[in-house]
Design an enzyme around this catalytic site. Structure first.
Site, PDB file in Angstrom:
ATOM      1  N   GLU A  17       0.837  -1.207   0.000  1.00  7.49           N
ATOM      2  CA  GLU A  17       0.000   0.000   0.000  1.00  7.49           C
ATOM      3  C   GLU A  17       0.870   1.254   0.000  1.00  7.49           C
ATOM      4  OE1 GLU A  17      -2.467   1.728  -0.341  1.00  7.49           O
ATOM      5  OE2 GLU A  17      -4.326   0.626  -0.035  1.00  7.49           O
ATOM      6  N   ARG A 100      -6.879   1.070  12.953  1.00  7.15           N
ATOM      7  CA  ARG A 100      -5.519   1.363  12.501  1.00  7.15           C
ATOM      8  C   ARG A 100      -5.595   2.433  11.418  1.00  7.15           C
ATOM      9  NH1 ARG A 100      -4.544  -0.785   7.472  1.00  7.15           N
ATOM     10  NH2 ARG A 100      -5.660  -2.682   6.829  1.00  7.15           N
ATOM     11  N   ASN A 148     -10.353   4.830   2.485  1.00  9.47           N
ATOM     12  CA  ASN A 148      -9.187   4.859   1.606  1.00  9.47           C
ATOM     13  C   ASN A 148      -9.040   6.251   1.031  1.00  9.47           C
ATOM     14  OD1 ASN A 148      -7.177   2.695   0.875  1.00  9.47           O
ATOM     15  ND2 ASN A 148      -9.040   1.463   1.102  1.00  9.47           N
ATOM     16  N   ASP A 197      -9.932   0.913  -3.886  1.00 10.13           N
ATOM     17  CA  ASP A 197      -8.884   1.024  -2.868  1.00 10.13           C
ATOM     18  C   ASP A 197      -8.317   2.439  -2.924  1.00 10.13           C
ATOM     19  OD1 ASP A 197      -6.643   0.343  -1.092  1.00 10.13           O
ATOM     20  OD2 ASP A 197      -7.179  -1.727  -1.493  1.00 10.13           O
TER      21      ASP A 197
END
Length: 290
Positions: A17, A100, A148, A197
């Protein structure tokens, strides 16, 4: 560069990522959230380095102190590659231990916009935050399970933010003081096309999104109309970044997460860093003022 997506670095990331081209370093930096690892790739020398993070790491961005700001599960940290040290700067969700940090971008004014998510991918506890010159604020955008982005228009006045499980990308106006207003739907990813994403904006103001489980990246115009789809030999494409001296190479992170043994056998390049010719340049990156 010419041709379609091809692997340029074999890292086998569980959840690659956050790719970002760092001009002062002439290198691409990215993370493996579940590794948890930070990676640096120098394409000119074809050299890679990596560092172990002390927890799940969602993103890395260059900061104005000459090193980096990184988003760990425990909060925003200062990361110095020279001694591999991590120093906590802000813990915006210390009251949400199941969350997170997940994705981020830097605005033209140096502010870091970043999102959080439920690590179990169930509760709608993911929020978007803004960190600028030591002050961290929650944006007030509606919470979702997996955030995202966000990503910003070239002039920094439009914030694009993604509800991954809801398969929607939204756009919101950003005012001069960093507050947000007037949220509306940008686009919805149709069924069987994967999940949106990380988003990235190119020099023409168009939005690119990786499709997790969709075998592709897509480009949308500023009105939310699909312009282009580029297919990959792996299913989980997480995010792209424009790099190289002229920002005309697109790098894409991918993931092995969720793939069983059969799928991994069929996708031996899953988790690698890819590159392809996007046919358009990217935007110069900004430096974070933490």
């Amino acid at each position: 560069m010419s041709g379609g997506p091809h692997s340029v670095l074999s890292v086998g990331a569980t959840l690659g990522e956050g790719p970002v081209w760092v001009a002062r370093d002439a290198a691409l930096w990215f993370v493996d959230i579940k590794g948890p690892r930070i990676h640096r790739f120098d394409p000119a020398l074809n050299i890679a380095q990596s560092w172990t993070a002390p927890g799940q790491v969602g993103w890395i961005l260059p900061s104005d102190d000459g090193v980096f700001a990184v988003g760990l599960q425990s909060g925003v940290h200062r990361f110095d590659p020279a001694d591999a040290s991590f120093t906590l700067l802000h813990a915006p969700e210390a009251h949400l231990p199941g969350n997170r940090l997940n994705d981020a971008t830097v605005a033209p004014d140096g502010a870091i916009w970043f999102g959080s998510m439920d690590d179990a991918e169930e509760a709608s506890s993911g929020h978007f935050h803004r960190l600028h010159r030591g002050i961290c604020t929650e944006t007030g955008l509606p919470p979702v399970s997996i955030t995202n982005g966000p990503a910003l228009s070239p002039d920094g006045t439009i914030l694009y933010h993604t509800d991954t499980l809801g398969k929607r990308i939204w756009r919101t106006d950003v005012t001069g003081d960093g507050s947000v207003a007037n949220t509306r739907l940008f686009t919805r990813i149709e069924d069987d096309a994967g999940y949106p994403d990380g988003p990235t904006i190119d020099a023409e103001g168009c939005l690119w999104t990786g499709l997790f489980g969709g075998w592709a990246v897509r480009r949308y115009d500023p009105a939310g109309r699909l312009m282009r789809e580029i297919r990959f030999p792996v299913a989980n494409i997480t995010k792209i970044a424009f790099g190289g001296n002229d920002l005309t190479v697109a790098y894409a992170t991918t993931a092995r997460k969720g793939l069983d043994l059969t799928a991994l056998t069929q996708q031996p390049l899953a988790g690698d860093l890819f590159a392809f010719d996007p046919g358009v340049a990217g935007l110069p990156g900004h430096i974070a003022t933490t």
